[in-house]
Design an enzyme around this catalytic site. Sequence first.
Site, mmCIF file in Angstrom:
data_model
loop_
_atom_site.group_PDB
_atom_site.id
_atom_site.type_symbol
_atom_site.label_atom_id
_atom_site.label_comp_id
_atom_site.label_asym_id
_atom_site.label_seq_id
_atom_site.Cartn_x
_atom_site.Cartn_y
_atom_site.Cartn_z
ATOM 1 N N LYS A 76 49.825 36.023 35.705
ATOM 2 C CA LYS A 76 50.579 37.115 35.079
ATOM 3 C C LYS A 76 51.404 36.525 33.942
ATOM 4 O O LYS A 76 51.963 35.427 34.086
ATOM 5 C CB LYS A 76 51.485 37.770 36.132
ATOM 6 C CG LYS A 76 52.265 38.975 35.622
ATOM 7 C CD LYS A 76 53.097 39.616 36.734
ATOM 8 C CE LYS A 76 53.810 40.876 36.249
ATOM 9 N NZ LYS A 76 54.615 41.517 37.330
ATOM 10 N N SER A 151 53.701 46.473 38.028
ATOM 11 C CA SER A 151 53.633 45.932 36.680
ATOM 12 C C SER A 151 52.574 44.843 36.522
ATOM 13 O O SER A 151 52.192 44.525 35.408
ATOM 14 C CB SER A 151 54.998 45.338 36.300
ATOM 15 O OG SER A 151 55.300 44.213 37.128
ATOM 16 N N SER A 175 55.199 45.558 42.562
ATOM 17 C CA SER A 175 54.258 45.210 41.494
ATOM 18 C C SER A 175 53.091 44.317 41.870
ATOM 19 O O SER A 175 52.210 44.100 41.039
ATOM 20 C CB SER A 175 55.006 44.573 40.330
ATOM 21 O OG SER A 175 55.624 45.581 39.587
#
Length: 490
Positions: A76, A151, A175
């Site tokens: 990420k 997210s 997330s």
Amino acid sequence: MINASLPELRRALDARQISSVELATLFLDRIAALNPDLNAFITVDRDGALAAARAADERIAAGTAGALTGIPLAHKDVFCTEGVLTTCGSKMLSDFVSPYDAHVVSLLKAAGAVSLGKANMDEFAMGSSNESSYYGAVKNPWNTTRVPGGSSGGSAAAVAARLAPIATGTDTGGSVRQPAAFCGITGIKPTYGLVSRYGMIAYASSLDQGGAFGASAEDCALLLGAMTGFDERDSTSLERPTEDYAAALAAPASAKPLEGLRIGLPREFFAEGMAGDVRAAIEAALDQYRALGATTVEVSLPNAKLAIPAYYVIAPAECSSNLSRFDGVRYGHRAADYGDLADMYSKSRAEGFGGEVKRRILVGTYVLSHGYYDAYYLQAQRLRRLIAQDFQAALQQCDLIAGPTTPTTAWALGQMADDPVQMYLSDIYTIAVNLAGLPGLSHPAGFGADGLPIGLQLVGDYFGEARLLNAAHRFQQVTDWHARRPATAA
Ligand code: GLN
């Protein structure tokens, strides 16, 4: 190969059926072909990946390979990566090349894992749909008119579409678990403090926690096992021995492997709010858990309904403080035209941050301000304590808590664009877990009427990761929801 599990990839690499360079190339080529449509990656690091893969091949040849040596993965873009662009999904950091690696990144490098690049995400990890990224929305590989969740939407979409076998993520309010549910994969957020936050760009520090995505609980166990460990550079890192989560899965075969496991079903999670198709899938999955020997008991989390209001005071408060460091001075976006210093700060921040980030900075500054601190922030902290106590009381009656990860399947891109509060409410089942600091896992448990994946959430007591992964693994040994793939990866 693209659908192989981590143990299968390990065997293929060790038996020289494929080299790490060939494996990395396979995934890099898939990214080149499919990413223009999915937008799951912000940065693809072909040269870095191939160099790491060559080094992994040498380790394999030397007989010094570990479980993840030569395995490709995506990070990420919230994790700092030395020499590689780290944007956090924001214009503010659109030119930021980190001078150091996050702890998680260095651990995985040391393990010999091969980073393919940086996955797209909601700006500063704020969102549930991955539409707030400066780099554009990520699309759900199951249906590209739908959101992948957020997210960590890029990480989840990448694993679901097999652009990477595994990926890292972070979970402040859901997330990891929510995009795992929306993309039909497995994701685990461990106990707060288990994964170092050093080099993980901060959103809400008392809630942020690194986590792992994989197709299965077994793949997540292997990745998470390599991500945990004490780090003195994170003051909330827990000093305790690391666990071998993957080894803990290898229990002897038995018809009722979950005999004795008590699963608590929170009354409040099964009340109204859950879509009919989600409820049906969750009930069927619970039947499967019972068939494996588990028993279920009703429990109560009376204050869980207050989790969203409490979170939307605490998380913005912490974010307003954390994001004050982005001032255009030492790094990050700086406005081209400005008058004095204050004007440079305000123009740089006005240009560098997107709408959702600004909204949260404003809310956070407000709830921390003189005269409102007691009314909002302190009250939210009290609720947080009550919510954590509810979980402790429930976990007296059971070993794990189960329920849906999300109330619905993935919604359409753009559907909630004008209604942030509606989007906040979609995290109703995940957010309380972060407020309590507990570990949570989401695994695939069926499909909705729209053909999109449904996730089941398991929540454990502190340090219950092995138990969560084991329960999900047993479920996955007798079901194949986790083995289903979107058309592009079938
Ligand atoms: N959707 C939640 C939020 O917007 C959680 C995000 C997260 O876990 N990073 O804050």
